[in-house]
Design an enzyme around this catalytic site. Sequence first.
Site, PDB file in Angstrom:
ATOM      1  N   GLY A 117      -0.336   4.529  -0.643  1.00  0.00           N
ATOM      2  CA  GLY A 117      -1.161   5.728  -0.633  1.00  0.00           C
ATOM      3  C   GLY A 117      -0.569   6.779   0.278  1.00  0.00           C
ATOM      4  O   GLY A 117       0.649   6.837   0.498  1.00  0.00           O
TER       5      GLY A 117
ATOM      6  N   GLY B  59       0.829  -1.199   0.000  1.00  0.00           N
ATOM      7  CA  GLY B  59       0.000   0.000   0.000  1.00  0.00           C
ATOM      8  C   GLY B  59       0.861   1.246   0.000  1.00  0.00           C
ATOM      9  O   GLY B  59       1.619   1.487   0.955  1.00  0.00           O
TER      10      GLY B  59
ATOM     11  N   GLY C 295      -5.106   7.449  14.725  1.00  0.00           N
ATOM     12  CA  GLY C 295      -3.926   7.939  14.023  1.00  0.00           C
ATOM     13  C   GLY C 295      -2.659   7.913  14.855  1.00  0.00           C
ATOM     14  O   GLY C 295      -2.207   6.861  15.299  1.00  0.00           O
TER      15      GLY C 295
ATOM     16  N   LYS D 161     -13.272   1.313  15.415  1.00  0.00           N
ATOM     17  CA  LYS D 161     -12.241   1.691  16.389  1.00  0.00           C
ATOM     18  C   LYS D 161     -12.690   1.403  17.820  1.00  0.00           C
ATOM     19  O   LYS D 161     -11.898   0.938  18.650  1.00  0.00           O
ATOM     20  CB  LYS D 161     -11.898   3.169  16.223  1.00  0.00           C
ATOM     21  CG  LYS D 161     -11.314   3.517  14.859  1.00  0.00           C
ATOM     22  CD  LYS D 161     -11.244   5.011  14.639  1.00  0.00           C
ATOM     23  CE  LYS D 161     -10.764   5.357  13.237  1.00  0.00           C
ATOM     24  NZ  LYS D 161     -10.818   6.809  12.961  1.00  0.00           N
TER      25      LYS D 161
END
EC number: 1.1.1.3
Length: 429
Positions: free
Chosen positions: A13, A11, A136, A207
């Site tokens: 991105g 990945g 995050g 989450k």
Amino acid sequence: MGDALRVALAGLGTVGGGVIRLLDANRDLITRRAGRPIEIVAVSARDRTKDRGVDLSRFEWVDDTAALASHPDADVVVELIGGSDGPALTLARTALGARRGFVTANKAMLAHHGLELAQKAEESNAALKFEAAVAGGIPVIKGLREGAAANAIARVYGILNGTCNFILSKMEAEGRDFAEVLAEAQALGYAEADPSFDIDGVDAAHKLSILAAIAFGTQPAFADVAIGGVRHVLAADIAQAASLGYRVRLVGVAEEGANGLFQRVHPHLVPLDHPLAHVTGSTNAVVAEGNFVGRLLFQGAGAGDGPTASAVVADLIDIARGEYGASFAMPAHELTAAAKADSGERRGRAYLRFTVQDKVGVLAEIAAAMRDAGVSIESLIQRGEAADGGVMIAIVTHEGPERAVAQALERLRGSQSLVGQPLLMHILG
């Protein structure tokens, strides 16, 4: 200095590029803290030709993402593809089965398959790390799993989705309606072209189920999370909440009680003296209440290339040091299958908003439904004409069982006096 920890990255991105940039920028510092270098040896993504702003020529390109799991030069696989199933899950299962460490930011996959992956990691004596999956760059997973490990956690709750918080705080500051602010959030890159996972509460619920598993020693149970989003919140609701001394926030709450594990994501009225009321923009914040440590508040950037890459690399540093234990804070076989708590037994206060026809008897009809269900009304406010031609009525209830409020709304279902569906927001206690 030990041999390098060799990483295969799936990945490329926003976050994948951020991981490469972070490892480049802080290479010497990371090496000193990890006790050995951390080096990317292979990468994979859908489009080989895309310019990602980083030099990929120094890494081996692997077209088949799943092949990263058996790459002969990789010690750890980092998955930044996303999706609860498909290539991400295949890669996770294969990497852990091959006794390779696995680092992911994939909250959907963990919410749905976390128990299985934790079991595979333990069987293979391999690391499964996912700090970047929740909030995050905020180290809330590490904080709960390690810093608060000696505590019985009574409750964990917080603002878990930056898109919703950006929209709600923007509506609050500027008095604008939801659709207009959502369009701005999409233009700025805070919201996806299809924002449903964010604004309908699904992302936050993923989450929350992970946090609950760590906090309470239970198996991840995403299916048991009651989910509500913010798409029906009006600027008038936010203004009314402000006049009552509250701010509107999408809050996920998990709490273990005598009748099981309660998990809910829902817009709440948050008192102005609570820390969550002052979390604005795309910031995330998580509160955990331990029986010895008291209230802990984790707050910071909940998304973005830098913060999320920071969490990914922190997990790699732990693996480089050999510092990793049970993925969900205790061995997978110790995680209990908690019963789903009956929310009707919970006691609290609520905000109810109705848009009604402007005619005689409407207030009496609503009041009768509340009375018959056993709901005590603390305040009732009638505002002027709404955009759809109705009249807005806002009610704040006294503390009582949630079942009573649900019964009152059920009594009003189908009423010819109502224009559209009522809005229920719980008041954070």
